[in-house]
Each structure stands twice: as structure tokens, then as C-alpha cells.
Write a protein that holds these residues in place. Structure first.
Motif, mmCIF file in Angstrom:
data_model
loop_
_atom_site.group_PDB
_atom_site.id
_atom_site.type_symbol
_atom_site.label_atom_id
_atom_site.label_comp_id
_atom_site.label_asym_id
_atom_site.label_seq_id
_atom_site.Cartn_x
_atom_site.Cartn_y
_atom_site.Cartn_z
ATOM 1 N N PRO A 136 1.342 -1.225 0.172
ATOM 2 C CA PRO A 136 0.429 0.281 0.099
ATOM 3 C C PRO A 136 0.184 1.142 -0.530
ATOM 4 C CG PRO A 136 -0.842 -1.574 1.547
ATOM 5 C CD PRO A 136 -0.068 -2.424 1.522
ATOM 6 N N GLU A 137 1.579 1.167 0.351
ATOM 7 C CA GLU A 137 2.691 2.571 0.209
ATOM 8 C C GLU A 137 2.816 2.937 -1.114
ATOM 9 O OE1 GLU A 137 8.209 2.971 1.203
ATOM 10 O OE2 GLU A 137 7.073 1.391 0.310
ATOM 11 N N ILE A 138 2.888 2.472 -2.254
ATOM 12 C CA ILE A 138 2.922 2.981 -3.306
ATOM 13 C C ILE A 138 1.747 3.808 -3.727
ATOM 14 C CG2 ILE A 138 4.476 0.715 -3.879
ATOM 15 C CD1 ILE A 138 1.973 0.149 -5.618
ATOM 16 N N PHE A 139 0.488 3.916 -3.384
ATOM 17 C CA PHE A 139 -0.170 4.553 -3.086
ATOM 18 C C PHE A 139 -0.251 5.785 -2.574
ATOM 19 C CE2 PHE A 139 -1.489 0.312 -5.002
ATOM 20 C CZ PHE A 139 -2.282 0.669 -5.884
ATOM 21 N N ALA A 140 0.138 5.793 -1.194
ATOM 22 C CA ALA A 140 0.117 6.440 -0.441
ATOM 23 C C ALA A 140 0.680 8.007 -0.568
ATOM 24 C CB ALA A 140 1.376 6.308 0.814
ATOM 25 N N LEU A 145 -3.848 1.547 11.189
ATOM 26 C CA LEU A 145 -3.579 3.118 11.820
ATOM 27 C C LEU A 145 -3.657 3.187 10.174
ATOM 28 C CD1 LEU A 145 -1.058 3.642 14.112
ATOM 29 C CD2 LEU A 145 -3.292 4.777 14.137
ATOM 30 N N GLN A 146 -3.487 3.294 8.977
ATOM 31 C CA GLN A 146 -3.558 3.743 8.015
ATOM 32 C C GLN A 146 -4.989 3.639 7.616
ATOM 33 O OE1 GLN A 146 -0.664 3.002 4.483
ATOM 34 N NE2 GLN A 146 0.553 1.667 6.770
ATOM 35 N N ALA A 147 -5.754 2.767 7.367
ATOM 36 C CA ALA A 147 -6.761 2.167 7.212
ATOM 37 C C ALA A 147 -7.586 3.454 7.638
ATOM 38 C CB ALA A 147 -7.469 1.290 7.607
ATOM 39 N N TRP A 148 -7.928 3.887 9.155
ATOM 40 C CA TRP A 148 -8.610 4.491 9.430
ATOM 41 C C TRP A 148 -8.322 6.441 8.909
ATOM 42 C CZ3 TRP A 148 -12.601 4.485 12.116
ATOM 43 C CH2 TRP A 148 -13.489 5.780 12.763
ATOM 44 N N PHE A 149 -6.443 6.692 9.794
ATOM 45 C CA PHE A 149 -6.770 8.104 9.460
ATOM 46 C C PHE A 149 -6.202 8.336 7.497
ATOM 47 C CE2 PHE A 149 -6.071 7.085 13.901
ATOM 48 C CZ PHE A 149 -6.510 8.414 14.611
ATOM 49 N N LEU A 150 -5.719 7.628 7.014
ATOM 50 C CA LEU A 150 -5.924 8.615 5.957
ATOM 51 C C LEU A 150 -6.919 7.996 5.154
ATOM 52 C CD1 LEU A 150 -2.773 8.317 3.658
ATOM 53 C CD2 LEU A 150 -2.911 5.487 3.307
ATOM 54 N N SER A 151 -8.499 7.647 5.504
ATOM 55 C CA SER A 151 -9.364 7.808 4.809
ATOM 56 C C SER A 151 -9.757 9.197 5.228
ATOM 57 C CB SER A 151 -9.836 6.667 4.379
ATOM 58 O OG SER A 151 -9.820 6.171 6.685
ATOM 59 N N LEU A 152 -9.406 9.435 6.393
ATOM 60 C CA LEU A 152 -10.343 11.218 6.544
ATOM 61 C C LEU A 152 -9.484 12.321 6.042
ATOM 62 C CD1 LEU A 152 -10.088 10.308 10.418
ATOM 63 C CD2 LEU A 152 -12.065 10.171 8.693
ATOM 64 N N PRO A 153 -10.241 12.671 4.734
ATOM 65 C CA PRO A 153 -9.775 14.064 4.205
ATOM 66 C C PRO A 153 -9.423 15.100 5.689
ATOM 67 C CG PRO A 153 -12.318 13.279 3.888
ATOM 68 C CD PRO A 153 -11.717 12.329 4.610
ATOM 69 N N SER A 154 -8.313 15.262 5.579
ATOM 70 C CA SER A 154 -7.517 17.242 6.001
ATOM 71 C C SER A 154 -7.137 17.870 4.740
ATOM 72 C CB SER A 154 -6.856 16.129 6.789
ATOM 73 O OG SER A 154 -5.489 15.562 6.504
ATOM 74 N N GLN A 155 -7.051 18.877 6.284
ATOM 75 C CA GLN A 155 -5.301 20.394 5.764
ATOM 76 C C GLN A 155 -4.695 19.906 6.087
ATOM 77 O OE1 GLN A 155 -7.391 22.372 3.310
ATOM 78 N NE2 GLN A 155 -8.896 20.692 3.368
ATOM 79 N N VAL A 191 -9.531 3.022 2.558
ATOM 80 C CA VAL A 191 -9.664 1.932 4.195
ATOM 81 C C VAL A 191 -9.893 1.055 3.112
ATOM 82 C CG1 VAL A 191 -12.161 1.049 5.137
ATOM 83 C CG2 VAL A 191 -11.091 4.105 4.137
ATOM 84 N N TRP A 192 -9.998 0.301 1.756
ATOM 85 C CA TRP A 192 -10.625 -1.056 1.456
ATOM 86 C C TRP A 192 -8.920 -1.622 1.236
ATOM 87 C CZ3 TRP A 192 -14.208 -4.723 1.680
ATOM 88 C CH2 TRP A 192 -15.183 -3.870 1.163
ATOM 89 N N LEU A 193 -7.843 -0.764 0.990
ATOM 90 C CA LEU A 193 -6.621 -0.934 0.448
ATOM 91 C C LEU A 193 -6.196 -1.691 1.268
ATOM 92 C CD1 LEU A 193 -4.077 -1.226 -1.579
ATOM 93 C CD2 LEU A 193 -3.473 1.294 -0.648
ATOM 94 N N CYS A 194 -5.747 -0.435 2.641
ATOM 95 C CA CYS A 194 -5.121 -1.017 4.301
ATOM 96 C C CYS A 194 -5.702 -2.269 5.471
ATOM 97 C CB CYS A 194 -5.302 0.186 4.589
ATOM 98 S SG CYS A 194 -4.147 1.607 4.166
ATOM 99 N N VAL A 195 -7.135 -1.920 4.593
ATOM 100 C CA VAL A 195 -7.502 -3.060 5.667
ATOM 101 C C VAL A 195 -8.069 -4.649 5.038
ATOM 102 C CG1 VAL A 195 -10.484 -4.028 6.102
ATOM 103 C CG2 VAL A 195 -9.300 -1.564 6.306
#
Length: 474
Positions: A292-296, A354-364, A449-453
Motif C-alpha cells: 500500500p506504500e506505493i499509493f500513499a 492505523l492507515q486505514a482509519w486516518f489515511l481515509s479521513l480528509p484533512s488540511q 480504507v479498502w486497500l489498508c484493511v
């Protein structure tokens, strides 16, 4: 849970042991050549937008990486045979020559197809550099230094992770992407020349070598290509058929490998009933979980308002975590080293969730969101790094004495295949999750979400593989 193999050496070793006497030049050769290969990976990725802007080929942009990875699998399988036929010194000369030829083709390429050909040749030479490093460690270093020498390989990848994007960026921004390739040539020549004079020569008592497992390599490549093709214009039905076809190909591969005279792995390498096979499974599952790193970087730009530079460096935290883990644990021995096989995949599972939860949350780009994302990336890489020197060392210890070169090459073969397989599966998952739809933020969030989970399942299975690796005696 028991570990039936007791290491021969229990006393601690330090990094300085790699630079005593003749080992110093060995360490500089194999470490430098790995750094050259790793820098090539990161610099080529950085300059590719400038390349296609100059010579065209956006429609086959990804081929430069795909061909590189596929041909690297071939070189990993070929390395052990080359060592027997040519010795370590001439093997490095051959690797340096091939790498230089591919690099020159890239530097002089008038169109994208010549560049793709050059990248394929680079993949062959660079893959040899990487695989030969593991073989030289086994041949030239006392076994008490194996884990820490393997840790040096990881350090070189960490250095390349830090410097590669910056170096590539300088060449790209100055409009001199061809010079990025030219710069590799003198270093390849330097390492090849040094290796010729100082590395071990061919063992004249060994006059025979197994043939190359062409059929098995072809099946490995076919598995990756089947999944890659299945991710284009993907539907649930198409993805299911692609995965089913890949499973059938994998079953055929195992059947052929068990009966073949020319094999990819030492005897028992494809069986979870053997300690060796369980260790190879650990390697594969850990590496798949890293993809999943390649999509980060994409998710960081679309969902978290990060610039391409910062997104690239945040994405690289996983590789840096790998380096930190290896540096920390490389000198560990005995039970402390064995426990890392369980620690590594557990950290991978936590990091991906951790990434599944926070990477999917839009932020500034707020720290309360980016902080956990960075922590998750580091944890996945650290988990692999902390156990990597010991998994590889244990593979060496468990391989039959007559198949040591095959075991060393097998580590890289499994690593490269798992990386390519994970990337192909990752592409399928994000496409199924709708990453290409018009609402980019919503689709990117869903895909993250789907990728990391789903990929967290890989290190989770790695926990069970590690238990088997530690409990199976042979």
C-alpha cells in the motif's frame, strides 16, 4: 513455541566488525552496489514525469517500473548459477556491465520504447547486484556477522530513500534527466573493477550447475501479469476470474517446482510443513503487506493537501522504518532475535489499520491526522526491518549445504515476486474501490480504507507463518 536451531554464536557484534581488514572492502563493494541499485529505483521514479514530457509515452508510463521488476526476478534466479560458473568476482563484473549497458540505453533513448528496453536491462543488472550482495555475505563473512551484514543492505536502501528523490528532483528541475542516468555509469564501473580484484574467484572444484528454472520463472511472471491485466477496467467478475487464474498458475508452479531438477528455491522451499518454507512464507507475506506504500503519496495529495515533495517523503517513511528496524535488531542473537519473527508482522497489522482509519479521513494536513498516518507507515516498515536480518539468516542456516547459493537467490526471488504481486493486487483493490471515479476525494477515501484493511490480512497471516517457522524443526 520453540525454536529448535541454536545459533553458533551468542556474543554481541557491532557494526564496526564489517569494516575490519579485508571485510571492509567487501562491505564497500556489496553495500555500494546495493545503494546504486536502490538509488536507480528512486531516481528513475522521480524523473519519469520529465522523461515522458520530453520523449512522450505517457500511455506506457508504468511499463518502465513493471518491466524493471519482472526482469529483476529473472536475475535473482540466475545469480546463484552465475556464481558457480563465474565466481563472485566475475559475477560482479558481469552485473556491472549489464547495468551500465542498460543505463546508457536509458540516457541515449530517443523514444519511450528504447527507454523501456534500457530499464529492462537495468533491471537485470541491478537485480544481480542486489542478489549477489546476499550471496557474498554468505560466502565471505563469518556466520556471526550475517545478520548485521544483511542490516547494512537495509541501511543502503534507507540512504537511497532519503537521497534518491532529492537527487532525481535536481536533475528533473534542471531539465537534465538524461544526466541522472549518465551519473550511474562511473560508479558501476568502479564497483565492478574493485570486485574483480578482491572478491572470491570461482571454486574450481564445482564444475556443474543446475539449469535455470525457466518454466517456474515464466509462471511467476504470468501470475503477476494475470493480476495486472485483471485490474484494467476491473469488475468484481473480472477480478475474481483473474485471482482464480493466478491461483491455478500458482498451483501449477508448486507442482512443477517439486519435481523439477532446476528449482527456484531449495528443497522444501514451497512447503509450509518445512521450516525453510515457513520462513519464505514470512518473507512473502511481510512484503505483500508493504505494498500500500506505493499509493500513499497519491492519497496524501488528494486527501491531505500535501505537495508532491512532502507526499513523497511521507510515503518514504515506511522504507525508513525498515532501515531503523534493521539497524536496531541486526546485532541481536538467540531468543531475542527469534522473537522478532512474531513482532514484525504484529507491527505490520497495527500499522496498516492505523492507515486505514486516518489515511481515509480528509484533512488540511493537521498533525492529529498526519501524525497517526506517519506512525502507521513507520510501524509497517519497522516491523519488516526488525525481523528481516534474522529471517534471512535463518533461511541460510536451514538450507541444505549443497543449496546455499540457491537459498540466497531465493530470498531475493521471493522478495521481488511478493513486491510485484502486492503491487498488482493493490491496483486491483483501489480500482474496484472506484479510485478513478469523478469524485476524487470520496473515491480516494474509499480506496484507502479498502486497500489498508484488506492488506492487513497479509501480515496477519504472517503471524501464523512465523509461529510455524519457529516451531518446525526442519
Amino acid at each position: 513455541m520453540t525454536d529448535h536451531v541454536t545459533p553458533h554464536y551468542q556474543e554481541p557484534v557491532t557494526w564496526s566488525a564489517l569494516f575490519h581488514g579485508r571485510l571492509a572492502i567487501y562491505s564497500m563493494i556489496f553495500g555500494g552496489s546495493v545503494a546504486l541499485h536502490a538509488l536507480n529505483v528512486f531516481i528513475a521514479t522521480t524523473i519519469m514525469p520529465s522523461v515522458v514530457d520530453d520523449i512522450g509515452g505517457l500511455e506506457v508510463y508504468a511499463w518502465t517500473s513493471t518491466v524493471f521488476a519482472i526482469i529483476s526476478i529473472l536475475s535473482a534466479a540466475f545469480a546463484s548459477r552465475l556464481l558457480v560458473l563465474a565466481g563472485a568476482n566475475w559475477s560482479y563484473v558481469i552485473a556491472a556491465t549489464i547495468f551500465s549497458a542498460g543505463t546508457l540505453a536509458c540516457a541515449l533513448s530517443p523514444n519511450i520504447w528504447v527507454l523501456i528496453f534500457g530499464r529492462a536491462v537495468q533491471g537485470l543488472g541491478g537485480g544481480l547486484f542486489y542478489t549477489l550482495a546476499y550471496a557474498v555475505i554468505r560466502m565471505a563473512y563469518p556466520d556471526r556477522l550475517w545478520s548485521i551484514a544483511i542490516g547494512l543492505i537495509t541501511v543502503m536502501w534507507g540512504v537511497a530513500t532519503l537521497t534518491g528523490p532529492a537527487i532525481g528532483g535536481v536533475f528533473a528541475e534542471s531539465g537534465s534527466w538524461r544526466m541522472a542516468f549518465w551519473a550511474f555509469v562511473p560508479f558501476a564501473i568502479l564497483f565492478g573493477t574493485a570486485a574483480f580484484f578482491v572478491l572470491p574467484k570461482r571454486d574450481k572444484n564445482r564444475t556443474t550447475v543446475e539449469g535455470l528454472p525457466i518454466l517456474q520463472i515464466g509462471l511467476l511472471i504470468a501470475i503477476v501479469l494475470t493480476l495486472s491485466v485483471g485490474s484494467i477496467d476491473v469488475t468484481i467478475k473480472k477480478a475474481s476470474l483473474s485471482v482464480a487464474a493466478a491461483i491455478v498458475l500458482a498451483w501449477i508452479l508448486v507442482r512443477i517446482e517439486r519435481q523439477a531438477k532446476a528449482r527456484l528455491l531449495p528443497k522444501g522451499g514451497f512447503s509450509l510443513k518445512t521450516s525453510l518454507g515457513a520462513h519464505y512464507a514470512c518473507i512473502a507475506l511481510l512484503l505483500i503487506g508493504m505494498q500500500p506504500e506505493i499509493f500513499a503519496p497519491y492519497f496524501l495529495q488528494v486527501l491531505h493537501d500535501q505537495s508532491p515533495l512532502w507526499a513523497g517523503y511521507i510515503g518514504a517513511l515506511m522504507a525508513l522504518g525498515w532501515t531503523a528496524g534493521s539497524v536496531l535488531s541486526a546485532s541481536w542473537k538467540g531468543r531475542k532475535a527469534s522473537r522478532t519473527l512474531m513482532i514484525g508482522p504484529v507491527l505490520g497489522v497495527i500499522g496498516l489499520l492505523l492507515q486505514a482509519w486516518f489515511l481515509s479521513l480528509p484533512s488540511q494536513g493537521e498533525i492529529q491526522v498526519l501524525g497517526p498516518i506517519c506512525t502507521g507507515l513507520i510501524m509497517v516498515g519497522f516491523g519488516i526491518g526488525v525481523c528481516w536480518p534474522h529471517i534471512v539468516t535463518r533461511v541460510y542456516e536451514r538450507a541444505p549445504a549443497t543449496e546455499q547459493e540457491l537459498a540466497a537467490g531465493g530470498v531475493t526471488t521471493i522478495q521481488l515476486f511478493a513486491t510485484a504481486l502486492g503491487a498488482a493486487l493493490g491496483g486491483m483493490v483501489v480500482n474496484l474501490a472506484g479510485i478513478n471515479t469523478s469524485d476524487s476525494a470520496h473515491s480516494a477515501s474509499n480506496a484507502a480504507v479498502w486497500l489498508c484493511v484488506l492488506f492487513a490480512a497479509s501480515p496477519l497471516l504472517g503471524v501464523f507463518a512465523a509461529r510455524m517457522a519457529l516451531s518446525v524443526q526442519r
